[in-house]
Scaffold this active site. Sequence first.
Site, mmCIF file in Angstrom:
data_model
loop_
_atom_site.group_PDB
_atom_site.id
_atom_site.type_symbol
_atom_site.label_atom_id
_atom_site.label_comp_id
_atom_site.label_asym_id
_atom_site.label_seq_id
_atom_site.Cartn_x
_atom_site.Cartn_y
_atom_site.Cartn_z
ATOM 1 C CB SER A 117 -0.040 9.454 10.335
ATOM 2 O OG SER A 117 -0.228 9.267 8.954
ATOM 3 C CE LYS A 169 4.668 3.428 -15.690
ATOM 4 N NZ LYS A 169 4.497 2.410 -14.641
#
Length: 286
Positions: A117, A169
């Site tokens: 990763s 948001k």
Amino acid sequence: MKHLAFWAAFPFVLLTRYFKAFVLIILLFALMSFGTKPLNNLEGNLAEIKLMGMILNSHALIKQIENLREDSSIAGVLLVVDSPGGALSPSVEIYEELKRLAAKKPLVVYAQGTLASGSYYAALGAQHIIANKGAIIGSIGVIFEGIDVSELIAKLGIRPQILKAGQLKEAGTIMRAWNDEERNEIEELLMRQYDMFVTDVCTARRIDCAQKESFAEGRIFDSARALKLGLIDSIGTKNDAKKELIALSGVEFAQWVEIEESNIIWNALQGSLRAFVWNLFGIMGR
């Protein structure tokens, strides 16, 4: 006399009552100063640095990389990695700084345990990647995890109150299930980050991105499979990695400088602790 005794004992009473807060402040100072010790005038011509554990912050390692890049006495760098990855942004920062280092002097990565990763992303900046035959390689992908605690909150009798400006948001909130628009927005963001990761892998490792299903779907590989896929350059030991760096750097007599991450943490913690104690009792003594 009672007043004098009180003020004499006051620093210790304060320290006892707010011990946890003081410990937190000490740790914050330690983190702020973590890895800032300059690495100039190293007595050697090859350096070994480490990337261990979760990648949550890039500051300390980047400082090491910058100093080694500018140190003319260091002819090459070995980065030893045993990390499952971590946050994307600091992984990308380390990758970019390692690329700058590799453009100036040889850089070899040795996968000691896990190179996966974010740590694999970071390692792409090296000219050569060698892996222990028992190492775990890959996990090329991006993940975003969240939870929905709305049922628990309701059982506790808590009602969230949220004000926001911007329709998305609140995307990723844990206070309720995500709506379709929020989920799509997060998925699009992940795909853009995933494409960036895969593109950098293909560029650095000279792999055809059309074959990404074979190496870039979050799979992990043993070293033999990673070698066949082109994710690493060779399988060997740390000594093999050192020999590769010596060959790439062209040094006649290798003199190794090992920069221990743990020493940097301890030095930072000691300095912060000393400063905190002096400031605390200096203020109290005025």
